[in-house]
Design an enzyme around this catalytic site. Structure first.
Site, short mmCIF file in Angstrom:
data_model
loop_
_atom_site.label_atom_id
_atom_site.label_comp_id
_atom_site.label_asym_id
_atom_site.label_seq_id
_atom_site.Cartn_x
_atom_site.Cartn_y
_atom_site.Cartn_z
N GLN A 197 0.82 -1.21 0.00
CA GLN A 197 0.00 0.00 0.00
C GLN A 197 0.87 1.27 0.00
O GLN A 197 0.53 2.28 0.62
CB GLN A 197 -0.94 0.00 1.19
CG GLN A 197 -2.10 -0.96 1.05
CD GLN A 197 -3.04 -0.58 -0.09
OE1 GLN A 197 -3.20 0.59 -0.40
NE2 GLN A 197 -3.67 -1.58 -0.70
N SER A 198 1.93 1.24 -0.75
CA SER A 198 2.87 2.36 -0.79
C SER A 198 2.28 3.61 -1.45
O SER A 198 1.84 3.58 -2.61
CB SER A 198 4.12 1.94 -1.57
OG SER A 198 4.94 3.05 -1.85
N ASN A 199 2.28 4.71 -0.71
CA ASN A 199 1.90 6.00 -1.30
C ASN A 199 2.94 6.46 -2.31
O ASN A 199 2.61 7.07 -3.33
CB ASN A 199 1.77 7.06 -0.20
CG ASN A 199 0.68 6.75 0.79
OD1 ASN A 199 -0.45 6.45 0.42
ND2 ASN A 199 1.01 6.81 2.08
#
Length: 342
Positions: free
Chosen positions: A83-85
């Site tokens: 879930q990397s921004n």
């Protein structure tokens, strides 16, 4: 000294149209009542950027994309958690600047539900046209990215590998620029911020802000971080190293030591990406009092830290506090199963 004087020699791809606003959180102040002890709370809205759903990683990507283009790369390979921004915004930045994008997403959080593995930022990664490599538990993301760069090279292309969080010395320049931006806004508003509260993950934002503050003649000790990735001391030591490398990159003799860097560990909980009751409560409080969204991995824990620091008198009574809202709200949808309820 202006930011342009310091930063103009570095290649840059403009992804932002201007400074992000600073607004006072009046309703949070009302909610806290006497518990806030006269502290004025402000937010620097780095969640309000036009590209890719917004978020602080765009500041880093301006310089990273600039570097990639200056090196003749046609592809960016960005490394991050599922879930990397950073990965999401790398995909958007590549779409904007005409580069191909591949994302190498590692299993950094013990959440294997479908909503976590396919919703939130991952959904947007695909919508922005990135080729997504969702790795298995224990897979080496750096080795995978290096292998993909070699494969691209063998096909006649050239790939730029962007490390976790984009927290290279060049990536940190985005927050050197932000430090100048805050200083200008502070002067224009006639407000001196006694404390600037941020999350510390890979440490690039913290490093850039401290380096920029030092170059601008300010006090770097007013920057107070809450770690969300590593134990506090390890996070601080890593950040010190990054700060000094960035200062060297900017051709200044100034350096910092461990005592100069503030990193608290009270909000880390079980580790990176693992919810805490304090984070959930902080997300709900800001949502219900201000109608603003905090992400569950970075901003939620840092804001919980700010609330705790105000009530425990770590923050001085009557002072002005600036909370840096880093964005990342798409991650809320991946944590829906842990955020439901009253």
């Amino acid at each position: 000294m202006s930011s342009s004087d310091v930063l103009n020699r570095f290649p840059r791809a403009r992804l932002m149209s201007g400074a992000t606003p600073i607004q006072r959180l009046d309703r949070i102040e009302q909610f806290l009542g006497e518990r806030r002890r006269g502290v004025s709370i402000w937010a620097k809205r780095d969640d309000l950027m036009e590209l890719g759903g917004g978020g602080n990683k765009l500041r880093k990507l301006e310089f990273l994309i600039g570097q990639a283009k200056s090196e003749g790369c046609d592809t960016v390979i960005a490394i991050g958690g599922v879930q990397s921004n950073f990965a999401r915004l790398a995909a958007a930045a590549c779409a904007r600047t005409g580069l191909a994008c591949e994302l190498v997403l590692a299993q950094m959080v013990p959440r294997d539900s479908e909503i976590y593995q396919a919703n939130g930022n991952v959904l947007l990664d695909h919508l922005f046209g990135a080729r997504v490599h969702l790795l298995g538990k224990g897979d080496d993301a750096s080795a995978f990215a290096t292998g993909r760069a070699s494969e691209i090279a063998s096909s006649g292309g050239k790939a730029f590998v962007a490390v976790l969080g984009g927290s290279t010395p060049v990536g940190c320049l985005g927050y050197v620029d932000c430090a100048f931006e805050i200083a200008t806004q502070s002067t224009n508003m006639g407000i001196e911020f006694d404390t600037i509260v941020i999350p510390n993950g890979s440490g690039g934002m913290h490093a850039g802000l401290v380096a920029g503050t030092i170059i601008n003649g300010g006090d770097p000790s007013r920057i107070s971080a809450h770690t969300v990735l590593s134990p506090a001391d390890a996070s601080a030591l890593s950040t010190v190293e990054k700060i000094n490398v960035v200062l060297g990159l900017l051709s200044t003799q100034e350096r910092v030591e461990r005592k100069d860097v503030k990193v608290g560990g009270t909000q880390l909980g079980g580790g990176y990406g693992i919810p805490t009751p304090e984070m959930v409560e902080a997300v709900r409080i800001l949502g219900r009092s201000e109608g603003l969204l905090l992400d569950p991995v970075y901003g939620g824990k840092a804001f919980a830290g700010l609330l705790s620091d105000i009530e425990s008198e770590v923050v001085k009574a009557g002072s002005n506090v600036l909370f840096l809202m880093t964005g990342g709200s798409p991650g809320l949808y991946a944590y829906a199963d842990g955020l439901k309820g009253n």
